[in-house]
Design an enzyme around this catalytic site. Structure first.
Site, PDB file in Angstrom:
ATOM      1  N   ASP A 100      -0.354   1.900   8.353  1.00  0.00           N
ATOM      2  CA  ASP A 100      -1.415   1.260   9.201  1.00  0.00           C
ATOM      3  C   ASP A 100       0.041   1.374  10.978  1.00  0.00           C
ATOM      4  O   ASP A 100      -0.255   0.602  11.780  1.00  0.00           O
ATOM      5  CB  ASP A 100      -1.542  -0.245   8.703  1.00  0.00           C
ATOM      6  CG  ASP A 100      -2.437  -0.656   8.316  1.00  0.00           C
ATOM      7  OD1 ASP A 100      -3.270   0.191   8.337  1.00  0.00           O
ATOM      8  OD2 ASP A 100      -2.361  -1.271   7.287  1.00  0.00           O
ATOM      9  N   THR A 122       4.126   2.111   6.038  1.00  0.00           N
ATOM     10  CA  THR A 122       2.564   1.852   5.655  1.00  0.00           C
ATOM     11  C   THR A 122       1.856   3.019   6.507  1.00  0.00           C
ATOM     12  O   THR A 122       2.242   2.956   7.734  1.00  0.00           O
ATOM     13  CB  THR A 122       2.378   0.800   6.179  1.00  0.00           C
ATOM     14  OG1 THR A 122       1.194   0.185   6.414  1.00  0.00           O
ATOM     15  CG2 THR A 122       3.555   0.093   7.247  1.00  0.00           C
ATOM     16  N   ASP A 134       1.362  -0.552  11.746  1.00  0.00           N
ATOM     17  CA  ASP A 134       1.409  -2.595  12.465  1.00  0.00           C
ATOM     18  C   ASP A 134       3.065  -2.891  12.229  1.00  0.00           C
ATOM     19  O   ASP A 134       2.561  -4.212  12.624  1.00  0.00           O
ATOM     20  CB  ASP A 134       0.342  -2.933  11.470  1.00  0.00           C
ATOM     21  CG  ASP A 134       0.811  -3.537  10.415  1.00  0.00           C
ATOM     22  OD1 ASP A 134       1.433  -2.826   9.617  1.00  0.00           O
ATOM     23  OD2 ASP A 134      -0.357  -3.879  10.176  1.00  0.00           O
ATOM     24  N   ARG A 143       0.450  -5.214  -6.576  1.00  0.00           N
ATOM     25  CA  ARG A 143       1.125  -6.907  -5.575  1.00  0.00           C
ATOM     26  C   ARG A 143       1.424  -7.167  -7.181  1.00  0.00           C
ATOM     27  O   ARG A 143       0.890  -7.197  -8.091  1.00  0.00           O
ATOM     28  CB  ARG A 143      -0.078  -7.704  -5.152  1.00  0.00           C
ATOM     29  CG  ARG A 143      -1.217  -6.188  -4.552  1.00  0.00           C
ATOM     30  CD  ARG A 143      -0.338  -6.179  -3.075  1.00  0.00           C
ATOM     31  NE  ARG A 143      -0.980  -4.961  -2.451  1.00  0.00           N
ATOM     32  CZ  ARG A 143      -1.266  -4.698  -1.094  1.00  0.00           C
ATOM     33  NH1 ARG A 143      -0.294  -5.539  -0.409  1.00  0.00           N
ATOM     34  NH2 ARG A 143      -1.471  -3.864   0.021  1.00  0.00           N
ATOM     35  N   ASP A 162       4.974  -5.221   6.061  1.00  0.00           N
ATOM     36  CA  ASP A 162       5.309  -7.026   6.462  1.00  0.00           C
ATOM     37  C   ASP A 162       5.512  -7.841   5.222  1.00  0.00           C
ATOM     38  O   ASP A 162       6.633  -8.131   4.865  1.00  0.00           O
ATOM     39  CB  ASP A 162       4.696  -7.568   7.151  1.00  0.00           C
ATOM     40  CG  ASP A 162       4.907  -8.598   8.374  1.00  0.00           C
ATOM     41  OD1 ASP A 162       5.343  -8.247   8.467  1.00  0.00           O
ATOM     42  OD2 ASP A 162       3.578  -9.799   7.832  1.00  0.00           O
ATOM     43  N   ARG A 190      -7.106  -3.090   9.009  1.00  0.00           N
ATOM     44  CA  ARG A 190      -8.176  -4.430   8.782  1.00  0.00           C
ATOM     45  C   ARG A 190      -7.776  -5.337  10.500  1.00  0.00           C
ATOM     46  O   ARG A 190      -9.311  -6.056  10.561  1.00  0.00           O
ATOM     47  CB  ARG A 190      -8.030  -4.544   8.285  1.00  0.00           C
ATOM     48  CG  ARG A 190      -8.767  -6.298   7.199  1.00  0.00           C
ATOM     49  CD  ARG A 190      -8.555  -6.562   6.279  1.00  0.00           C
ATOM     50  NE  ARG A 190      -6.733  -7.106   5.469  1.00  0.00           N
ATOM     51  CZ  ARG A 190      -6.220  -6.093   4.564  1.00  0.00           C
ATOM     52  NH1 ARG A 190      -7.181  -5.238   4.090  1.00  0.00           N
ATOM     53  NH2 ARG A 190      -4.801  -6.398   4.680  1.00  0.00           N
ATOM     54  N   GLY A 234       0.548  -1.135  -0.160  1.00  0.00           N
ATOM     55  CA  GLY A 234      -0.085  -0.276  -0.388  1.00  0.00           C
ATOM     56  C   GLY A 234       1.365   1.546  -0.320  1.00  0.00           C
ATOM     57  O   GLY A 234       2.170   1.583   0.754  1.00  0.00           O
TER      58      GLY A 234
END
Length: 322
Positions: A131, A129, A133, A76, A107, A175, A15
């Protein structure tokens, strides 16, 4: 005889995140400063497989520091998930005499980088990212910008919510992680935050809304997309409270925007460190920041590790919402 410059390459994968362009700029300009030739491959691992690249120089990265997204694009690549795709990518890197690769992403990107390392490619990762995360770093490129974009949008929603004494359920990205939701929730003064990691009873939320203090004219409920859909939450709250509930799904607008000062500074520091690591012969590792210090983590120590939310911050957000 002219000495041939050493070559490194970079990709942005997964992303997009604001600050990726600033990171490309930092890697390129610092790389040139260190006497390197820098190759930028388009569309992440897909570009490595297709040998689709551009040689980056001082001019080609001029004027991109304040642009969101990534001018090298991202995609992707199902083909890269298999050895045959990885072999194509490695062959192209070798054919172009590229000694090291910097990957900017999350990741999934780092799992691909680890595979390349296992097959003899020197590779260093930079977390990019929204996120945030990724284990091994307090912040990833794009996270701070995303928070600022969301905060601005929610501030606008609060204006109309207060004017009409309304309940708003606002869905943000996340998500598998509630990190965005928790941080935006406390920064925006949200009344309730729903995240995948902690289950919340909607009946209890409805009861608290019914017992809110006199004079309170708005209720903001932040929902991470992985916890429950905003529409489902709104429907349940409406039936329990007996009041109209509005929904706002922020969607991909959270990814865009000119990068914040923090993301631009991180981009510079991460980019420099990644180039230094390649020149030092390091591989299979990621640049990060902890307690405001630049650190390096091995991929094997961070891949598959779930980054936990700050539960104290989550608890504080609800205390302050009284």
């Amino acid at each position: 005889m002219v000495n041939k410059k050493r070559r490194i390459a970079l990709i942005t994968s997964g992303g997009d995140a604001s600050g990726m362009n600033a990171t490309i700029r930092a890697i390129t300009r610092y790389g040139v400063y260190r006497g390197l030739e820098v190759y930028g491959f388009y569309e992440g691992y897909k570009g490595l497989i297709n040998n689709d690249f551009k040689v980056l120089d001082l001019n080609s990265v001029g004027g991109i520091i304040d642009r969101g997204g990534t001018f090298l694009y991202s995609a992707r690549s199902e083909e890269f998930m298999f050895k045959r795709g990885q072999k194509k990518a490695i062959a192209n890197l070798n054919e172009n005499d590229i000694e090291g690769l910097i990957v900017i992403g999350g990741d999934g990107t780092f799992k691909g980088a680890h595979e390349l390392h296992e097959q003899g490619i020197q590779v260093v990762g930079i977390p990019g990212t929204i996120d945030n995360d990724i284990a091994g770093t307090d912040y990833s490129i794009g996270f701070d910008t995303a928070l600022n974009v969301i905060i601005d949008l929610i501030s606008k929603i609060r204006d109309t919510a207060s004017s009409h004494e309304r309940i708003f359920v606002i869905e943000v990205m996340g998500r598998n992680s509630g990190i965005i939701a928790v941080n935006t929730g406390i920064a925006c003064g949200a009344d309730f935050i729903l995240i995948p990691e902690i289950k919340m009873d909607l009946a209890k939320i409805a009861k608290k809304i019914g017992n809110q203090r006199e004079g309170k004219r708005h209720t903001l409920i932040i929902v991470a997309e992985g916890a429950k859909s905003a529409a489902e939450v709104a429907s349940s709250i409406k039936s329990l409270v007996g009041r109209d509930v509005r929904v706002s799904v922020l969607g991909h607008v959270q990814r865009g925007g000119s990068p914040s000062a923090m993301d631009r500074i991180l981009a510079a520091e991460f980019g420099k460190k990644a180039v230094d690591l390649l020149l030092e012969g390091k591989s299979d590792c990621m640049v990060g920041i902890r307690s405001m210090k630049i650190v390096v983590s091995r991929f094997e120590d961070i891949l598959g590790v779930t980054k936990s939310i700050d539960k104290e911050l989550y608890r504080l957000s609800h205390i302050l919402s009284l």
